[in-house]
Design a protein around this motif. Structure first.
Motif, PDB file in Angstrom:
ATOM      1  N   VAL A  77       0.833  -1.206   0.000  1.00  0.00           N
ATOM      2  CA  VAL A  77       0.000   0.000   0.000  1.00  0.00           C
ATOM      3  C   VAL A  77       0.865   1.252   0.000  1.00  0.00           C
ATOM      4  O   VAL A  77       0.637   2.194  -0.781  1.00  0.00           O
ATOM      5  CB  VAL A  77      -0.944  -0.002   1.216  1.00  0.00           C
ATOM      6  N   SER A  81       1.160   3.897  -3.287  1.00  0.00           N
ATOM      7  CA  SER A  81       0.696   5.274  -3.088  1.00  0.00           C
ATOM      8  C   SER A  81       1.850   6.259  -3.236  1.00  0.00           C
ATOM      9  O   SER A  81       1.665   7.360  -3.758  1.00  0.00           O
ATOM     10  CB  SER A  81       0.034   5.425  -1.719  1.00  0.00           C
ATOM     11  N   LEU A 135     -15.697  -0.163  -2.126  1.00  0.00           N
ATOM     12  CA  LEU A 135     -14.246  -0.314  -1.994  1.00  0.00           C
ATOM     13  C   LEU A 135     -13.829  -0.878  -0.646  1.00  0.00           C
ATOM     14  O   LEU A 135     -12.628  -0.972  -0.359  1.00  0.00           O
ATOM     15  CB  LEU A 135     -13.562   1.046  -2.210  1.00  0.00           C
ATOM     16  N   GLN A 138     -10.730  -3.377   0.163  1.00  0.00           N
ATOM     17  CA  GLN A 138      -9.896  -3.321  -1.030  1.00  0.00           C
ATOM     18  C   GLN A 138      -8.794  -2.297  -0.792  1.00  0.00           C
ATOM     19  O   GLN A 138      -9.029  -1.241  -0.196  1.00  0.00           O
ATOM     20  CB  GLN A 138     -10.721  -2.929  -2.253  1.00  0.00           C
ATOM     21  N   TYR A 139      -7.603  -2.612  -1.261  1.00  0.00           N
ATOM     22  CA  TYR A 139      -6.470  -1.732  -0.999  1.00  0.00           C
ATOM     23  C   TYR A 139      -6.621  -0.368  -1.676  1.00  0.00           C
ATOM     24  O   TYR A 139      -6.000   0.600  -1.251  1.00  0.00           O
ATOM     25  CB  TYR A 139      -5.172  -2.402  -1.454  1.00  0.00           C
ATOM     26  N   LEU A 140      -7.463  -0.303  -2.711  1.00  0.00           N
ATOM     27  CA  LEU A 140      -7.701   1.000  -3.348  1.00  0.00           C
ATOM     28  C   LEU A 140      -8.322   1.996  -2.373  1.00  0.00           C
ATOM     29  O   LEU A 140      -8.132   3.205  -2.505  1.00  0.00           O
ATOM     30  CB  LEU A 140      -8.635   0.829  -4.553  1.00  0.00           C
ATOM     31  N   ILE A 143      -5.061   3.287  -0.929  1.00  0.00           N
ATOM     32  CA  ILE A 143      -4.089   3.845  -1.875  1.00  0.00           C
ATOM     33  C   ILE A 143      -4.549   5.201  -2.408  1.00  0.00           C
ATOM     34  O   ILE A 143      -3.761   6.156  -2.479  1.00  0.00           O
ATOM     35  CB  ILE A 143      -3.854   2.849  -3.030  1.00  0.00           C
ATOM     36  N   ILE A 144      -5.820   5.303  -2.783  1.00  0.00           N
ATOM     37  CA  ILE A 144      -6.320   6.561  -3.358  1.00  0.00           C
ATOM     38  C   ILE A 144      -6.271   7.709  -2.342  1.00  0.00           C
ATOM     39  O   ILE A 144      -5.747   8.787  -2.652  1.00  0.00           O
ATOM     40  CB  ILE A 144      -7.743   6.366  -3.924  1.00  0.00           C
ATOM     41  N   THR A 147      -2.586   8.719  -1.643  1.00  0.00           N
ATOM     42  CA  THR A 147      -2.010   9.454  -2.765  1.00  0.00           C
ATOM     43  C   THR A 147      -2.502  10.889  -2.790  1.00  0.00           C
ATOM     44  O   THR A 147      -1.719  11.835  -2.966  1.00  0.00           O
ATOM     45  CB  THR A 147      -2.370   8.759  -4.092  1.00  0.00           C
TER      46      THR A 147
END
Length: 279
Positions: A77, A81, A135, A138-140, A143-144, A147
């Protein structure tokens, strides 16, 4: 005069040693606690140095939890990111440093305000978005946001560095026939490595240590990151706090960051001092 100079040097060294010890004391306490026996941990008054060293807490930690899995989750993660932050932030920083954009001051002021904005205030809005887009787990979902939170600082730091690079090098490259992309990749990018490393490590540390989003958005045990897993270690009963395994998990969760900083310490120093003196 010589005695006074020597006294000031000794006094300065003592003050520095005290400050360093004061800053490192909590870390040393945690490390030593991970090697203490339960008897030493529960001793009253507290014992700073363990009377007997043991690796039992680390063995217990690995026996009870998939620690390597947690470390890999955090590494994945944080790495993704960080790469996204640098990949999106570096071009934006270069444009802001070189191009004369309309409303440039407003753009920079907005980015600066975003760096000062407490990211915890985004929690409820992000929670709704995670639920609406499915989501969760979920790693998104991590990550989102990581970031997006790291982007403003990345842009500001890299823009400051790009401004210190002599534009004559870029003009000379264009005269020699370099395309814009080739000039950026072959000339500008190698000179920005120290700044990229420094900014990347800052982004990586934030993503690695972040707790609230990781605790809320990821509930599946096998997908948890190391800070969340360390906080959820339980004892044999409801009333028992496993100080030893918690200390061991904390040490294991910190070692990758220490290794990362030590591995790139020269790049970090170069990145921090780059552009400090113009000319």
């Amino acid at each position: 005069m010589i005695i006074s100079h020597q006294f000031s040097k000794v006094l300065r060294s003592i003050v520095i040693a005290i400050v360093v010890l004061f800053c490192l004391a909590p870390i040393l306490w945690q490390v030593l606690t991970s090697f203490k026996t339960n008897t030493d941990i529960a001793a009253i008054p507290n014992i700073f140095l363990p009377r007997q060293f043991t690796l039992g807490h680390y063995e217990e930690l690995f026996a009870r939890r998939p620690v390597w899995n947690y470390l890999l989750n955090s590494t994945g993660v944080a790495s993704i990111s960080t790469l996204l932050s640098l990949g999106l932030g570096a071009p934006a920083a270069y444009v802001l440093a070189r191009a004369k954009l309309p409303g440039e001051r407003l753009i920079l002021a907005t980015i600066l305000l975003l760096t000062l904005f407490p990211y915890i205030l985004l929690f409820l809005g992000l929670l709704e978005l995670v639920q609406n887009f499915g989501l969760g787990n979920q790693y998104l979902a991590l990550i989102i946001p990581y970031t997006a939170i790291n982007l403003p600082l990345t842009i500001l730091v890299l823009r400051s560095f790009f401004q210190q690079l002599p534009i004559e090098l870029e003009d000379a490259a264009r005269i020699d026939g370099y395309s814009t992309l080739a000039m950026l990749v072959q000339i500008v990018l190698p000179m920005t490595v120290p700044a990229l490393v420094t900014t990347g490590i800052l982004a990586f540390i934030f993503a690695w240590n972040e707790f609230i989003f990781a605790l809320t958005f990821i509930t599946q045990e096998s997908m948890k990151t190391i800070p969340v897993a360390a906080s959820q270690l339980g004892g044999a009963s409801v009333f028992e706090i496993p100080y030893g395994p918690i200390a061991a998990a904390t040490v294991l969760g910190t070692l990758p960051l220490v290794g990362l900083v030590l591995a790139f310490q020269r790049r970090i120093i170069s990145g921090l001092t780059a552009g400090a003196v113009k000319g």
